[in-house]
Scaffold this active site. Structure first.
Site, PDB file in Angstrom:
ATOM      1  CG  ASN A 140      -0.839   3.229 -32.606  1.00 53.56           C
ATOM      2  OD1 ASN A 140      -1.434   4.196 -32.129  1.00 53.56           O
ATOM      3  ND2 ASN A 140       0.474   3.154 -32.603  1.00 53.56           N
ATOM      4  CB  VAL A 143       0.649  -0.254 -26.537  1.00 59.27           C
ATOM      5  CG1 VAL A 143       1.689  -1.032 -25.751  1.00 59.27           C
ATOM      6  CG2 VAL A 143      -0.749  -0.578 -26.042  1.00 59.27           C
ATOM      7  CD1 TRP A 540      -4.028  -6.398 -37.816  1.00 58.06           C
ATOM      8  CD2 TRP A 540      -4.963  -5.032 -36.316  1.00 58.06           C
ATOM      9  NE1 TRP A 540      -5.373  -6.673 -37.791  1.00 58.06           N
ATOM     10  CE2 TRP A 540      -5.970  -5.860 -36.890  1.00 58.06           C
ATOM     11  CE3 TRP A 540      -5.312  -4.094 -35.356  1.00 58.06           C
ATOM     12  CZ2 TRP A 540      -7.316  -5.766 -36.515  1.00 58.06           C
ATOM     13  CZ3 TRP A 540      -6.651  -4.001 -34.978  1.00 58.06           C
ATOM     14  CH2 TRP A 540      -7.630  -4.826 -35.554  1.00 58.06           C
ATOM     15  CG  HIS A 541       2.209  -5.568 -33.907  1.00 57.11           C
ATOM     16  ND1 HIS A 541       1.997  -6.249 -32.735  1.00 57.11           N
ATOM     17  CD2 HIS A 541       1.558  -4.382 -33.773  1.00 57.11           C
ATOM     18  CE1 HIS A 541       1.265  -5.514 -31.913  1.00 57.11           C
ATOM     19  NE2 HIS A 541       0.979  -4.374 -32.522  1.00 57.11           N
TER      20      HIS A 541
END
Length: 606
Positions: A140, A143, A540-541
């Protein structure tokens, strides 16, 4: 946030030097032991061996939970991961995009629904997920985001107050070691952050030129500049904090699992769990394949599934836990009729592209090898940090500090993009990629994602068959609720007004027109909606396929069964307004306390 075409200096897939630089970095890093990481050794296990707990999936949630349970020496813990150790690229912040579409990625895609995402190659959305220790926390963007109090209060309305903001905040703080000076030196902000946790949450000491200009532009557009992008009381534009320590990715793997020194944690890698064994409505173990041999492992206390939104749903259904009609359709005996796989949803991202005269991006082709040398020398330079930023737009005037849309601009230098990087990384058709790459020959490219943070649409994950080797079938459901389109025109127009700010106007910034032909004759607002539907993709969450209140009770236990829990992004009944990695760590921390409470070992947080 998911697209970082301009973020990787010299990384594989992002430019003509990518493969050479990546190979050189691997060679030098190996020879100098620069990036050694003490990953757990492969456990020596016997068939039919027994443990107190079996955790399925060594990603973000599984690594955290295994480390926490192993703190209690009376527990024997088995962690089973389908992949192996990450490669060196998994440690380097500047290589954060390299492992997608590699053997370290499950490489999932959605099913073409004939409606959304038709401008993407194959008419499907890419769904990268990490297949290695650390899972998606190793691929990822690092963040650090939490979502907002309203997100967790929604959970509490569904399943009880243990999941409200007041009760989850201490679990975020528990794992957090905040060193971002913009936050750490602010007494008020630090009331919401932790200092003594395992995972470092840092801020960049170097500021990219592009980030500086983006922040100035958003301020000119009327947004407030904020020091803490996790501040639950104030939104605007600002730099994100990142899980980076000393120029290396920090995660539940590196900061927690790799630090376990007790002899009660057993880690099995390259081991594929195919079924949860259930007897008399109780989970008693798992069936798995290791070295092409079938193994059975048994749990004296519990099985906990932390395999991620897609693989958790798949494994539960393979084990007879899921919608009765679907299980019978694929020939699986029903153990428990539950809505597994349903409630799938994700942030909806639509990328726009701007072209600008040179001068905004921080790095270009001539600086790449120098940055690699700097990193190899002392883990500094452009590869050692992330200076990504974002801007939030409120849901309404009545909720000015509750974001509904987000923008995450980045910058790609002249000549960096290739057709392969575009079709592979973003998933656009070659026709659309050609337009972007052509503009990049002479201009810098600014990818400008506009992201819906709170979609009402829902998809579903199903089994392709009863064969565990078949990938799950992922139906995104993107825009199946038309209300999700309502705010997009205003958000898109606001984002694109970046071209009219002082600096970007001076740079001759213009919009690369990718509007599909069938949209161009529509009135403006309808044209934007049409474009959005065609180019919609996942951020992509994805969450929700084993949701609290539907599949699980308030303590993450599978309803109607004993000794079986879930602790990953699939448990979220509603997606949070932000990246999901830190919330998964929080979920794992709460799971550890639920388990310790169950066995009379007390709650870590009063």
């Amino acid at each position: 946030m998911a697209i970082s075409l301009g973020a990787c200096v010299g990384c594989g897939g992002a430019g003509p030097l990518g493969v050479t630089v990546a190979a050189a970095l691997q060679f030098f890093a190996a020879s100098q032991c620069l990036l050694d990481e003490p990953y757990p050794k492969q456990a020596d296990v016997a068939n039919s061996s027994r443990y107190d707990f079996i955790i399925v999936g060594g990603g973000t949630g599984g690594s955290a939970l295994a480390a926490r349970l192993a703190e209690r020496h009376q527990f024997q813990v088995l962690l089973v991961e389908a992949g192996g150790d990450p490669p060196v690229e998994g440690i380097i912040p500047g290589f954060r995009s390299v492992l997608k579409e590699s053997p370290y990625d499950w490489n999932f895609t959605t099913i073409d629904d004939g409606f959304s995402s038709q401008a993407l190659e194959g008419h499907h959305e890419k769904q990268p997920r990490g297949k290695m220790l650390g899972g998606s926390g190793t691929i990822n963007d690092m963040v650090y985001a939490r979502g907002y109090p309203a997100d967790y209060d929604e959970w509490a309305d569904i399943v009880g107050d243990t999941w409200n903001w007041t009760n989850v905040l201490p679990y975020f703080m528990k794992t957090e070691h905040m060193t971002d000076r913009r936050i750490a030196e602010n007494e008020e902000l630090m009331k919401l952050h932790g200092l003594n946790g395992e995972i470092e949450v840092s801020g960049a000491d170097n500021f990219d030129k592009s980030t500086i200009q983006f922040l100035k532009a958003f301020e000119e557009m009327g947004l407030e500049i904020v020091d803490d992008m996790t501040n639950p009381h104030k939104i605007g534009a600002g730099r994100f904090s990142h899980t980076i320590r000393d120029g290396r990715r920090d995660s539940t793997l590196t900061a927690m699992l790799n630090k376990v020194q007790t002899g009660n944690l057993h880690v099995l890698k390259d081991t594929f769990v195919t079924k949860i064994l259930i007897e008399n409505d109780t989970a008693v173990g798992v069936e798995a394949f290791l070295n092409d041999q079938q193994f059975y492992f048994y749990a004296e206390k519990e099985v906990i599934v932390t395999a991620g939104t897609f693989n958790t749903a798949k494994l539960l259904m393979l084990s007879g836990i899921g919608p009765k009609d679907h299980l019978q359709e694929v020939g699986i005996d029903v153990v428990q009729d539950l809505p597994v796989g349903e409630n799938l949803h994700d942030h909806v991202m639509v990328l726009y592209f701007l072209a600008a005269d040179s001068g905004t991006c921080s790095y270009n082709e001539s600086t790449r090898l120098f940055e690699v040398i700097k990193y190899l020398h002392d883990a500094t330079g452009a590869l050692s940090y992330s200076d990504s930023m974002g801007a939030y737009l409120p849901q309404s005037a009545d909720t000015p500090n509750l974001p509904h849309f987000a923008m995450y601009p980045t910058c790609a230098p002249v000549g960096q993009l290739t057709i392969e990087a575009c079709t592979g990384g973003i998933g656009y058709t070659a026709e659309n990629c050609e337009k972007i790459v052509e503009a990049n020959q002479y201009s810098e490219i600014i990818p400008l994602p506009v992201v819906l943070l709170k979609p009402k649409s829902r998809g579903i994950v199903k089994l392709a068959s009863a064969d565990p080797l078949d990938d799950p079938m992922i139906y995104s459901g993107t825009f199946d609720n038309e209300e999700d389109l309502e705010g997009f025109p205003e958000a898109v127009k606001f984002a694109l007004s970046l071209v009219n700010t002082t600096y970007f106007k001076e740079k001759g910034t213009r919009i690369i027109d990718l509007t599909p032909e069938e949209c161009k004759t529509l009135p403006e607002l309808d044209m934007i909606k049409c474009h959005v539907v065609h180019f919609a993709t996942s951020a992509w969450h994805s969450v929700g396929t084993a949701a609290l209140g539907g599949v699980l009770d308030a303590e993450l236990r599978v309803r109607g069964l004993r000794a079986l829990r879930v602790a990953d992004a699939s448990v979220m009944p509603r997606v949070v307004r932000g990246n999901t990695n830190a919330p998964v760590v929080m979920i794992a921390e709460k799971a550890a306390d639920f388990i310790k409470d169950t066995y009379g070992l007390g709650n870590e947080i009063a």
